[in-house]
Design a protein around this motif. Structure first.
Motif, PDB file in Angstrom:
ATOM      1  N   GLN A   1       1.134  -0.899  -0.253  1.00 58.72           N
ATOM      2  CA  GLN A   1      -0.273   0.242  -0.155  1.00 58.72           C
ATOM      3  C   GLN A   1       1.077   1.108  -0.135  1.00 58.72           C
ATOM      4  O   GLN A   1       1.461   0.990   0.977  1.00 58.72           O
ATOM      5  N   LEU A   2       0.261   2.292  -0.622  1.00 58.51           N
ATOM      6  CA  LEU A   2       0.706   4.117  -0.668  1.00 58.51           C
ATOM      7  C   LEU A   2       0.243   4.594  -0.535  1.00 58.51           C
ATOM      8  O   LEU A   2      -0.406   4.307  -0.766  1.00 58.51           O
ATOM      9  N   ALA A   3       1.084   5.646   0.442  1.00 59.55           N
ATOM     10  CA  ALA A   3      -0.029   6.957   0.236  1.00 59.55           C
ATOM     11  C   ALA A   3       0.993   8.001   1.037  1.00 59.55           C
ATOM     12  O   ALA A   3       1.960   8.580   1.163  1.00 59.55           O
ATOM     13  N   GLU A   4       0.897   8.971  -0.508  1.00 61.38           N
ATOM     14  CA  GLU A   4       0.567  10.228  -0.525  1.00 61.38           C
ATOM     15  C   GLU A   4       1.076  11.071   0.424  1.00 61.38           C
ATOM     16  O   GLU A   4      -0.679  11.224   0.589  1.00 61.38           O
ATOM     17  N   SER A   5       1.636  12.613   0.627  1.00 65.73           N
ATOM     18  CA  SER A   5       1.124  13.426   1.015  1.00 65.73           C
ATOM     19  C   SER A   5       2.681  14.146   0.381  1.00 65.73           C
ATOM     20  O   SER A   5       3.023  14.344   0.044  1.00 65.73           O
ATOM     21  N   GLY A   6       1.074  15.689   1.125  1.00 65.04           N
ATOM     22  CA  GLY A   6       2.562  16.608   0.167  1.00 65.04           C
ATOM     23  C   GLY A   6       1.775  17.970  -0.278  1.00 65.04           C
ATOM     24  O   GLY A   6       2.835  18.634  -1.504  1.00 65.04           O
ATOM     25  N   GLY A   7       1.118  17.463  -0.862  1.00 66.68           N
ATOM     26  CA  GLY A   7       0.559  18.094  -2.858  1.00 66.68           C
ATOM     27  C   GLY A   7       0.171  19.204  -1.895  1.00 66.68           C
ATOM     28  O   GLY A   7      -0.373  20.003  -0.192  1.00 66.68           O
ATOM     29  N   GLY A   8      -0.173  20.317  -2.276  1.00 66.93           N
ATOM     30  CA  GLY A   8      -0.991  21.039  -1.970  1.00 66.93           C
ATOM     31  C   GLY A   8      -0.881  22.627  -3.421  1.00 66.93           C
ATOM     32  O   GLY A   8      -0.935  22.555  -4.637  1.00 66.93           O
ATOM     33  N   SER A   9      -1.626  23.788  -3.046  1.00 66.39           N
ATOM     34  CA  SER A   9      -1.179  24.383  -3.958  1.00 66.39           C
ATOM     35  C   SER A   9      -0.061  25.984  -3.650  1.00 66.39           C
ATOM     36  O   SER A   9       0.160  25.853  -2.685  1.00 66.39           O
ATOM     37  N   VAL A  10       0.294  26.326  -4.987  1.00 69.52           N
ATOM     38  CA  VAL A  10       1.420  27.009  -4.743  1.00 69.52           C
ATOM     39  C   VAL A  10       1.839  28.087  -6.371  1.00 69.52           C
ATOM     40  O   VAL A  10       1.096  27.470  -6.947  1.00 69.52           O
ATOM     41  N   GLU A  11       2.527  28.990  -5.580  1.00 64.40           N
ATOM     42  CA  GLU A  11       2.379  30.376  -6.820  1.00 64.40           C
ATOM     43  C   GLU A  11       3.631  29.163  -7.458  1.00 64.40           C
ATOM     44  O   GLU A  11       4.532  29.516  -7.353  1.00 64.40           O
ATOM     45  N   SER A  12       3.457  29.625  -9.192  1.00 60.58           N
ATOM     46  CA  SER A  12       4.671  30.011  -9.772  1.00 60.58           C
ATOM     47  C   SER A  12       5.734  30.387  -9.572  1.00 60.58           C
ATOM     48  O   SER A  12       6.174  31.430  -8.833  1.00 60.58           O
ATOM     49  N   GLY A  13       7.225  29.291  -9.420  1.00 64.55           N
ATOM     50  CA  GLY A  13       7.782  29.270  -8.700  1.00 64.55           C
ATOM     51  C   GLY A  13       8.754  29.010  -7.606  1.00 64.55           C
ATOM     52  O   GLY A  13       9.548  28.662  -7.305  1.00 64.55           O
ATOM     53  N   GLY A  14       7.306  28.780  -6.690  1.00 65.53           N
ATOM     54  CA  GLY A  14       7.368  28.219  -5.793  1.00 65.53           C
ATOM     55  C   GLY A  14       8.146  26.358  -5.648  1.00 65.53           C
ATOM     56  O   GLY A  14       7.701  26.238  -6.652  1.00 65.53           O
ATOM     57  N   SER A  15       7.818  25.712  -4.712  1.00 65.88           N
ATOM     58  CA  SER A  15       8.558  24.312  -4.135  1.00 65.88           C
ATOM     59  C   SER A  15       7.226  22.931  -3.415  1.00 65.88           C
ATOM     60  O   SER A  15       6.591  24.190  -2.660  1.00 65.88           O
ATOM     61  N   LEU A  16       7.476  22.276  -3.724  1.00 65.22           N
ATOM     62  CA  LEU A  16       7.135  20.975  -2.652  1.00 65.22           C
ATOM     63  C   LEU A  16       7.737  20.345  -2.702  1.00 65.22           C
ATOM     64  O   LEU A  16       7.868  19.685  -3.851  1.00 65.22           O
ATOM     65  N   ARG A  17       7.489  19.186  -1.559  1.00 62.54           N
ATOM     66  CA  ARG A  17       7.889  18.204  -1.280  1.00 62.54           C
ATOM     67  C   ARG A  17       6.817  16.995  -1.351  1.00 62.54           C
ATOM     68  O   ARG A  17       6.104  16.740  -0.296  1.00 62.54           O
ATOM     69  N   LEU A  18       6.885  16.203  -2.308  1.00 61.77           N
ATOM     70  CA  LEU A  18       5.459  14.836  -2.109  1.00 61.77           C
ATOM     71  C   LEU A  18       6.423  13.844  -1.079  1.00 61.77           C
ATOM     72  O   LEU A  18       7.872  13.720  -1.363  1.00 61.77           O
ATOM     73  N   SER A  19       5.766  13.392  -0.128  1.00 61.62           N
ATOM     74  CA  SER A  19       6.620  11.614   0.172  1.00 61.62           C
ATOM     75  C   SER A  19       5.572  10.894   0.143  1.00 61.62           C
ATOM     76  O   SER A  19       4.001  10.900  -0.393  1.00 61.62           O
ATOM     77  N   CYS A  20       5.670   9.559   0.194  1.00 57.73           N
ATOM     78  CA  CYS A  20       5.104   8.395  -0.522  1.00 57.73           C
ATOM     79  C   CYS A  20       6.175   7.575   0.927  1.00 57.73           C
ATOM     80  O   CYS A  20       6.721   7.160   1.475  1.00 57.73           O
ATOM     81  N   VAL A  21       4.997   6.569   1.353  1.00 60.02           N
ATOM     82  CA  VAL A  21       5.388   5.992   2.650  1.00 60.02           C
ATOM     83  C   VAL A  21       4.237   4.804   1.903  1.00 60.02           C
ATOM     84  O   VAL A  21       3.413   4.476   2.391  1.00 60.02           O
TER      85      VAL A  21
END
Length: 125
Positions: free
Chosen positions: A3-23
């Motif tokens: 089983q895989l569970a993602e987290s870390g998504g969201g809304s950002v402005e252009s040029g921004g950063s996000l970090r997704l994780s999968c457990v």
């Protein structure tokens, strides 16, 4: 089963950063590869990045320099996304397979044996 569970998504402005994780949970020791792909409405699945248990990783050509995949521990993989663009907006899925991943998993993400539910990433201009 895995089983895989993602987290870390969201809304950002252009040029921004996000970090997704999968457990991953379950029979994680059968996994030889984990990775990410994404899908936008009306578009086909697009391979983003993969990483094998031995540490070898591949990032899609159009994403190199902005996206980085890492293996945090035996059951966790992260995707660091920098300099995000509106065209990166998509549902991002974590995936895993019983065999080492090569380029074919980026070309055709349907080959992954296990998929997560996805996490939405929205980049505004």
């Amino acid at each position: 089963q895995v089983q895989l569970a993602e987290s870390g998504g969201g809304s950002v402005e252009s040029g921004g950063s996000l970090r997704l994780s999968c457990v991953a949970s379950g029979n994680i020791y059968v996994m030889r590869c984990m990775g990410w792909f994404r899908q936008s409405p009306g578009k086909e699945r697009e391979g983003v990045a993969t990483i094998n248990r031995d540490g070898r990783s591949i990032v899609g050509d159009s994403l190199k320099g902005r996206f980085t995949i890492s293996q945090d521990n035996a059951n966790t993989v992260s995707l660091q996304m920098d300099s995000l663009k509106p065209e990166d907006t998509a549902l991002y899925y974590c995936a895993a397979d019983l065999f080492p991943c090569g380029d074919q998993f980026l070309r055709d993400p349907r080959q992954f044996a296990f998929l997560g539910q996805g996490t939405q990433v929205t980049v505004s201009s």
